[in-house]
Design a protein around this motif. Sequence first.
Motif, PDB file in Angstrom:
ATOM      1  N   UNK A  88       0.925  -1.321   0.085  1.00  0.00           N
ATOM      2  CA  UNK A  88       0.186  -0.006  -0.079  1.00  0.00           C
ATOM      3  C   UNK A  88       0.724   1.397  -0.041  1.00  0.00           C
ATOM      4  N   UNK A  89       2.076   1.070   0.530  1.00  0.00           N
ATOM      5  CA  UNK A  89       2.871   2.314   0.680  1.00  0.00           C
ATOM      6  C   UNK A  89       4.276   2.258  -0.213  1.00  0.00           C
ATOM      7  N   UNK A  90       4.558   3.358  -0.846  1.00  0.00           N
ATOM      8  CA  UNK A  90       6.014   3.238  -1.475  1.00  0.00           C
ATOM      9  C   UNK A  90       6.571   4.315  -1.184  1.00  0.00           C
ATOM     10  N   UNK A  91       8.033   4.111  -0.813  1.00  0.00           N
ATOM     11  CA  UNK A  91       8.808   4.966  -0.399  1.00  0.00           C
ATOM     12  C   UNK A  91       9.524   5.758  -1.315  1.00  0.00           C
ATOM     13  N   UNK A  92       9.949   6.996  -1.110  1.00  0.00           N
ATOM     14  CA  UNK A  92      10.589   7.898  -2.068  1.00  0.00           C
ATOM     15  C   UNK A  92      11.887   7.080  -2.468  1.00  0.00           C
ATOM     16  N   UNK A  93      12.138   6.755  -3.934  1.00  0.00           N
ATOM     17  CA  UNK A  93      13.037   6.049  -4.370  1.00  0.00           C
ATOM     18  C   UNK A  93      14.296   6.531  -4.975  1.00  0.00           C
ATOM     19  N   UNK A  94      14.348   7.911  -5.210  1.00  0.00           N
ATOM     20  CA  UNK A  94      15.460   8.450  -5.925  1.00  0.00           C
ATOM     21  C   UNK A  94      16.679   8.469  -5.157  1.00  0.00           C
ATOM     22  N   UNK A  95      17.780   7.931  -5.575  1.00  0.00           N
ATOM     23  CA  UNK A  95      19.106   7.803  -4.863  1.00  0.00           C
ATOM     24  C   UNK A  95      20.177   8.238  -5.710  1.00  0.00           C
ATOM     25  N   UNK A  96      21.268   9.142  -5.303  1.00  0.00           N
ATOM     26  CA  UNK A  96      22.186   9.466  -5.945  1.00  0.00           C
ATOM     27  C   UNK A  96      23.616   8.868  -5.193  1.00  0.00           C
ATOM     28  N   UNK A  97      24.230   7.978  -5.839  1.00  0.00           N
ATOM     29  CA  UNK A  97      25.306   7.317  -5.299  1.00  0.00           C
ATOM     30  C   UNK A  97      26.644   7.999  -5.695  1.00  0.00           C
ATOM     31  N   UNK A  98      27.553   8.178  -4.678  1.00  0.00           N
ATOM     32  CA  UNK A  98      28.799   8.885  -4.864  1.00  0.00           C
ATOM     33  C   UNK A  98      29.664   8.150  -4.152  1.00  0.00           C
ATOM     34  N   UNK A  99      29.444   7.543  -3.170  1.00  0.00           N
ATOM     35  CA  UNK A  99      30.353   6.865  -1.989  1.00  0.00           C
ATOM     36  C   UNK A  99      30.833   7.878  -0.950  1.00  0.00           C
ATOM     37  N   UNK A 100      31.667   7.343  -0.015  1.00  0.00           N
ATOM     38  CA  UNK A 100      31.912   7.862   1.185  1.00  0.00           C
ATOM     39  C   UNK A 100      32.916   9.177   0.719  1.00  0.00           C
ATOM     40  N   UNK A 101      33.155  10.243   1.599  1.00  0.00           N
ATOM     41  CA  UNK A 101      33.942  11.347   1.619  1.00  0.00           C
ATOM     42  C   UNK A 101      34.442  11.708   2.922  1.00  0.00           C
ATOM     43  N   UNK A 102      35.477  12.401   2.820  1.00  0.00           N
ATOM     44  CA  UNK A 102      36.257  13.021   4.366  1.00  0.00           C
ATOM     45  C   UNK A 102      35.959  14.598   4.352  1.00  0.00           C
ATOM     46  N   UNK A 103      35.944  15.009   5.503  1.00  0.00           N
ATOM     47  CA  UNK A 103      35.763  16.516   5.572  1.00  0.00           C
ATOM     48  C   UNK A 103      36.848  16.656   6.677  1.00  0.00           C
ATOM     49  N   UNK A 104      37.457  17.885   6.495  1.00  0.00           N
ATOM     50  CA  UNK A 104      38.710  18.037   7.775  1.00  0.00           C
ATOM     51  C   UNK A 104      38.359  19.532   8.146  1.00  0.00           C
ATOM     52  N   UNK A 105      38.477  19.566   9.514  1.00  0.00           N
ATOM     53  CA  UNK A 105      38.493  20.936  10.153  1.00  0.00           C
ATOM     54  C   UNK A 105      40.040  21.403  10.501  1.00  0.00           C
ATOM     55  N   UNK A 106      40.650  22.141   9.519  1.00  0.00           N
ATOM     56  CA  UNK A 106      42.064  22.553   9.681  1.00  0.00           C
ATOM     57  C   UNK A 106      41.868  23.801  10.924  1.00  0.00           C
ATOM     58  N   UNK A 107      42.670  23.471  11.972  1.00  0.00           N
ATOM     59  CA  UNK A 107      42.765  24.507  13.066  1.00  0.00           C
ATOM     60  C   UNK A 107      44.208  24.966  13.318  1.00  0.00           C
ATOM     61  N   UNK A 108      44.527  26.360  13.407  1.00  0.00           N
ATOM     62  CA  UNK A 108      45.793  26.846  13.585  1.00  0.00           C
ATOM     63  C   UNK A 108      45.804  27.477  15.146  1.00  0.00           C
ATOM     64  N   UNK A 109      46.800  27.049  15.841  1.00  0.00           N
ATOM     65  CA  UNK A 109      47.052  27.555  17.310  1.00  0.00           C
ATOM     66  C   UNK A 109      48.343  28.349  17.391  1.00  0.00           C
ATOM     67  N   UNK A 110      48.302  29.626  17.574  1.00  0.00           N
ATOM     68  CA  UNK A 110      49.344  30.424  17.836  1.00  0.00           C
ATOM     69  C   UNK A 110      50.045  29.843  19.158  1.00  0.00           C
ATOM     70  N   UNK A 111      51.463  29.482  19.046  1.00  0.00           N
ATOM     71  CA  UNK A 111      52.235  28.879  20.109  1.00  0.00           C
ATOM     72  C   UNK A 111      52.153  29.841  21.368  1.00  0.00           C
TER      73      UNK A 111
END
Length: 294
Positions: A88-111
């Motif tokens: 009776x129920x159909x789920x939204x089925x549009x899927x874009x596959x691109x695979x895993x990624x990485x995100x990096x938070x680069x921080x600078x610390x003055x000594x």
Amino acid sequence: MATTSTLPSIYNSIPVTVPPHISLTTTELLAFPAFKAWISRLTASLRAENNPDGYTLRSLEITNLVRFSSSKIGFVMLNAVVRDAEDKLSLPGAVLLRGPSVAILPLLHPTNTPRDNLYAILTLQPRLPGATTSMAEIPAGMLDDHGSFAGAAAKEIEEEVGITISEDKLINLSELALEGSPLLDSSSGTKESVGLADAPPVGSEAGEARKLDGLFSSAGLLDEMLTYHAFVHELPEEELSQWKGKLTGLRDKGERITLKIVKFEDLWKATRDTKALCAWGLWKGLSQEGRLPY
């Protein structure tokens, strides 16, 4: 004329239809890491013990394909027909596959300054999907042939920020945040834990541990799971100004990146990039709980 083939029995022999204008074989599709990871996780999640609503995957239709080269698939767009047990129920089925990624938070610390005196590095670069030539964001990239999330993160830092660091200097924010999380506790009975966290992907070895320590960027459309890392680069305070407006990026890949330095405490209001906001929130939360190895 469209062609229809069948996935292997471990994926419940689901039929896959490919329209005539797309050149894609079943062998190529199954060799695409993003598809194989997605279909194995979905098959495992739809098992009866993980699927109280009785959803079943009935069929797949490939709707678009982007190749990075003649032999390498970049993105696959598909429509998945998933219906409940009573049909009776159909789920939204549009899927874009691109695979895993990485995100990096680069921080600078003055000594020789307080430990919380941190500055975040944002990259300013053109982003056509965002209709801008200057999006302020933290470095990120797709996981490809680097062998590990940490390795890919280190490479992105070197390419986009210009700092060469060792992998052991990276702090895996998403992994730390999920350690002990109820999202990974099947005994909690919460919807978030059903299927995804505990079901090993179909085809994996018995008892094989598969950690999903990334966070989904847009689970209503994308399979992309981002693993968030951070690192802190120590430098003399007088060198801080040298980072402002610095040009980086791989010119042979069409990258032209300018660096922007902002106080870490102000990062949440200095960008429209949700990756930056997520990394900022993870750092703040882990810091409040005293769980940062910094």
